[in-house]
Scaffold this motif. Structure first.
Motif, PDB file in Angstrom:
ATOM      1  N   SER A 162       0.832  -1.205   0.000  1.00  0.00           N
ATOM      2  CA  SER A 162       0.000   0.000   0.000  1.00  0.00           C
ATOM      3  C   SER A 162       0.867   1.254   0.000  1.00  0.00           C
ATOM      4  N   MET A 163       2.016   1.202   0.678  1.00  0.00           N
ATOM      5  CA  MET A 163       2.934   2.343   0.688  1.00  0.00           C
ATOM      6  C   MET A 163       3.541   2.583  -0.687  1.00  0.00           C
ATOM      7  N   ARG A 164       3.472   1.572  -1.548  1.00  0.00           N
ATOM      8  CA  ARG A 164       3.955   1.722  -2.927  1.00  0.00           C
ATOM      9  C   ARG A 164       2.821   2.096  -3.876  1.00  0.00           C
ATOM     10  N   SER A 165       1.709   2.563  -3.284  1.00  0.00           N
ATOM     11  CA  SER A 165       0.550   3.056  -4.043  1.00  0.00           C
ATOM     12  C   SER A 165      -0.281   1.955  -4.674  1.00  0.00           C
ATOM     13  N   MET A 166      -0.106   0.695  -4.231  1.00  0.00           N
ATOM     14  CA  MET A 166      -0.970  -0.369  -4.709  1.00  0.00           C
ATOM     15  C   MET A 166      -2.288  -0.345  -3.936  1.00  0.00           C
ATOM     16  N   ASP A 167      -3.394  -0.531  -4.650  1.00  0.00           N
ATOM     17  CA  ASP A 167      -4.710  -0.627  -4.009  1.00  0.00           C
ATOM     18  C   ASP A 167      -4.991  -2.108  -3.772  1.00  0.00           C
ATOM     19  N   ILE A 168      -4.596  -2.587  -2.595  1.00  0.00           N
ATOM     20  CA  ILE A 168      -4.747  -4.003  -2.280  1.00  0.00           C
ATOM     21  C   ILE A 168      -5.426  -4.116  -0.919  1.00  0.00           C
TER      22      ILE A 168
END
Length: 835
Positions: free
Chosen positions: A501-507
């Motif tokens: 999530s910190m890498r901008s993934m919407d998971i």
């Protein structure tokens, strides 16, 4: 080979009753039936609560809202008061009239003055019953079949409600009362079914119908089976709601307390259905697993995914294969139940399929990762990297595992492991590998574009846990020049998702397994193997992608190596899970607005699965542990979920074994520690949680005593004890399938007779061979010969064996029995709670 799973349930089907494992026995005999007699509660009507007395909690809550019950009386306290009031009313009625049948009005007359509005409370209770009751669709389909054949139908109930009140409840539940010809209630007939009275009354009303042309169906052995037998009426024991020791719902209660109480009867009904023609007993176990364990968990996941999609306007989702084999049709069904237009299109992807395509380089870090794959053979390494031809000079060692190559020394004095490392670092091989990387990436992205149009906007659904495939998916699309705008839904997510999530993934995940996670999420993430296996089809993981003759890109999957028996068990489980969805939709419709959907409390809907993982029964540990798990990540690893473990690991006992497994694969690689410990110590986990539930430990002592009887081959025994504890021991013995021939009360010298099921007998009579009851003397056409033989065997094994049901007077009770037997040639056998 497996076919694509499907569900085929119609609750308006006249033949639905034929798919009920208890009712299906009528299929060949129904044309000989002239009168069908039915019990009402737990046969024709089911309740959305764990126990019948839980209705009283609803009564109290409703009465509080209406101002009819004193505010200081909590619902749980009212429940106990209501139970006591009924007992008092029955005792008072028995003393006055000689029979203990009562009415609802007589029960509330026993409530203390000033606690409630008695007249209103009776009405509220009838309304509350109607609110929690729903009709059993299996039985209603049988009623429809009877109507089409002009078979008369009678309802018989041992109940304090009147026929008018029962009719109103039945109609409120949706039953067509025109399908019922007669309704007999014990409260109006002044006698119940157990004595045979209601059945005799039924025969009086239908003198033209012979006893052998009447069939009665009900859930209570004493009332519905033995009571009917007393009047020569055939019966079917409808054993759907009653529980027993092997029932998975009992094991759930020991581990978690009441699990999904509103849905308990429905889950049992789904288990009782048999949607697979010719299903054997082994496959039935897996069907029940699908219907009552896997189905609820996946339904919660499907509902949660749909909630997310509705909130954000998502119209298409892509469940990941291999689990999508079951998850995709379940998502389709869930969307259809909700009336949501959601397209489900599975995506073939795996860790291996994304491995090369997601590489930016092949340096020391990537090399170390590849060489560290457990069990990977040298030949498999070269195949994955597409350099099989270049590795020809390692031909002698191709079948060696890479970790073993560290100990094989070549002609130049270096290990084969080091030689392979140098070989893979060489410029020609690096060039070849990076060419393979580009080719794999191009094929993968082409597959995504071919199947899904825009590869950067995928919405994936997966079981979990670390988001490895999802991360690789986005990385590959990004390396191909697209900007990923994907959304990923996981059933269970670990701490790693925070990093993604910190890498901008919407998971996102329905349950969390890491810090701050639920117990259910942690256990599922620790032991996912059999859940994954039971969701899969007849093909393995996606290995790579290939271009066909017409230019289309197709996934290449691994070949599975399974027995036909294992395929059949998986199919049965999947059919059960899909069947559960149909029953779930049925009850939601019946109780519109009164029941919460599965997505509201996903942790609760995960408890059935958590229980199997955390506290499996011996049968579950054996069958599920024997399933094979095949991991196709670069190498083909096939092994049972519960692999053989050296005996030395168990030498320190079950607790030490489980503690050892907590250290992880570096110490002991156990897929399912609880399964392994149950296979070695069958009831360790059961007694552990039973002891936590029971502060004084008497339940565990009773359980272990009963287990000794069963291990000794006893089918029946005498009970020697007095008071509530002896009654508890009696019920527990029945719960475990043991017959209590006589209950001898040392306080009075005579056997007590609860529920009218025993004859009076003295200890001396037991010593001298007992006394036959009316039940034991019936032979011929009144009882099946096989049952007679079973009873004779039970008599022999139980002739002089005693369960000493006391915690304080064991020595005195034993001495009393020994004194009676001292002049006898027989030596009594004792089973007592303490050694």
């Amino acid at each position: 080979m497996l076919e694509v799973p499907h569900t085929n349930i119609s609750f308006t089907d006249l033949h639905l009753w034929k798919k009920d494992r208890f009712l299906s026995g009528l299929v060949d005999d129904i044309d000989a039936v002239a009168l069908l007699s039915l019990d009402i509660f737990d046969t024709l009507l089911f309740r959305t609560c764990a126990n019948p007395s839980d209705v009283f909690v609803h009564v109290a809550e409703k009465a509080h809202r209406m101002g009819c019950l004193k505010a200081s009386i909590a619902p749980a306290a009212f429940k106990e008061m209501r139970i006591r009031a009924e007992n008092n009313a029955r005792n008072r009625q028995a003393a006055v009239t000689g029979f203990g049948e009562v009415t609802l009005e007589l029960i509330y007359a026993e409530m203390p003055e000033g606690t409630c509005n008695r007249d209103k409370m009776s009405q509220i209770e009838v309304e509350s019953e109607a609110e929690v009751c729903y009709v059993n669709p299996h039985v209603t389909s049988l009623l429809a079949a009877c109507k089409s054949r002009q078979i008369q139908v009678a309802l018989l109930s041992d109940m304090y409600l009147s026929s008018e009140q029962l009719s109103w409840i039945l109609a409120s539940a949706g039953l067509d009362l025109s399908s019922v010809d007669t309704l007999l209630v014990s409260s109006e007939e002044h006698e119940g079914k157990s004595s045979g009275h209601l059945f005799a009354r039924l025969k009086e009303l239908y003198p033209q119908i012979a006893s052998q042309a009447i069939v009665h169906i009900g859930d209570n052995i004493a009332a519905d089976v033995e009571g009917a037998s007393k009047e020569g009426i055939k019966s079917i024991h409808y054993n759907v709601v009653p529980e027993h020791f092997e029932s998975l719902h009992h094991w759930e209660y020991v581990r978690h307390g009441h699990v999904l109480p509103e849905w308990k009867s429905l889950r049992k009904l789904a288990e009782a259905s048999d949607m697979t023609v010719g299903m054997g007993e082994l496959n039935r176990v897996f069907y029940k697993m699908g219907a009552s364990v896997i189905g609820p968990f996946l339904q919660a996941l499907c509902e949660w995914v749909i909630d997310q999609c509705v909130d954000e306007g998502i119209r298409t989702v892509h469940p990941l294969m291999r689990e999508a084999y079951l998850l995709a049709p379940m998502l389709e069904n869930a969307a259809r139940i909700r009336g949501i237009d959601l397209q489900i299109k599975p995506i073939y992807v795996s860790r291996q399929a994304t491995l090369l395509a997601g590489l930016e380089s092949f340096g020391d870090e990537e090399l170390a990762s590849m060489l560290g794959i457990h069990g990977l053979k040298l030949e498999e390494l070269f195949e994955v990297l597409d350099i099989s031809e270049e590795g020809f000079h390692f031909e002698t060692f191709l079948q060696e595992k890479i970790e073993n190559c560290k100990y094989i020394i070549g002609e130049d004095g270096s290990s084969i492991y080091d030689q392979v490392g140098s070989f893979l670092r060489s410029i020609p091989i690096q060039t070849k590998i990076m060419g393979s990387v580009q080719q794999h990436r191009q094929l993968f992205v082409s597959y995504l574009k071919q199947e899904f149009g825009s590869p950067e906007r995928l919405v994936t659904v997966d079981i979990g846990f670390h988001g490895t495939i999802q991360k690789s998916l986005e990385k590959i699309v990004s390396l191909a020049g697209y900007k990923p705008q994907m959304t990923h839904f996981l059933a269970v997510g670990a701490n790693r998702l925070d990093e993604l999530s910190m890498r901008s993934m919407d998971i996102r995940s329905m349950l969390r397994s890491g810090s701050g996670g639920t117990e259910e999420g942690k256990r599922i993430a620790r032991t996912p193997a059999f859940l994954e296996e039971l969701m899969m089809g007849d093909f393995g993981s996606t290995l790579r992608y290939a271009k066909g003759e017409l230019g289309q890109i197709r996934p290449i999957t691994a070949e599975l190596k399974r027995t036909d028996e294992e395929y059949a068990m998986k199919r049965a489980c999947q059919e059960g899970a899909l069947a559960f969805q149909g029953y779930y939709a049925y009850l939601l419709q019946q109780k519109e607005g009164r029941l919460q959907r599965a997505s509201i409390l996903p942790a609760e809907w995960s408890k059935p699965l958590h229980r199997v993982l955390d506290m499996p029964s011996p049968v579950e540990a054996r069958l599920l542990g024997n399933l094979t798990h095949q991991d196709n990540f670069c190498t083909e690893y096939i092994a049972p979920i519960c692999e053989d473990v050296a005996e030395e690991w168990f030498e320190q006992g079950p607790e030490a074994f489980l503690n050892t497994c907590n250290y992880g694969p570096s110490i002991l690689n156990a897929n399912w520690p609880q399964g392994l410990v149950t296979r070695q110590f069958p009831y360790y986990l059961y007694t552990y949680y039973l002891r936590l539930q029971d502060g004084f430990g008497s339940q565990v002592m009773l359980f272990e005593t009963i287990q000794r009887m069963k291990e000794d081959g006893l089918c029946a025994i005498h009970l020697y004890g007095t008071g509530p504890f002896a009654e508890h021991a009696l019920k527990m013995a029945w719960f475990h399938g043991l017959q209590i021939r006589y209950w001898i009360d040392p306080q009075v010298g005579l056997e007590t007779a609860p529920w009218g099921r025993f004859a009076y007998v003295t200890l001396e009579q037991v010593r001298d061979g007992g006394t036959e009851t009316e039940e034991e003397t019936r032979t011929g056409t009144e009882k099946e010969k096989e049952k007679e033989k079973e009873k004779e065997k039970e008599k022999e094994t139980a002739s002089h064996a005693f369960l000493i049901a006391t915690l304080s007077e064991m020595k005195e009770y034993k001495n009393h029995i020994l004194h009676v037997y001292e002049d006898s040639e027989v030596t009594p056998i004792f089973y007592e709670l303490l050694p």
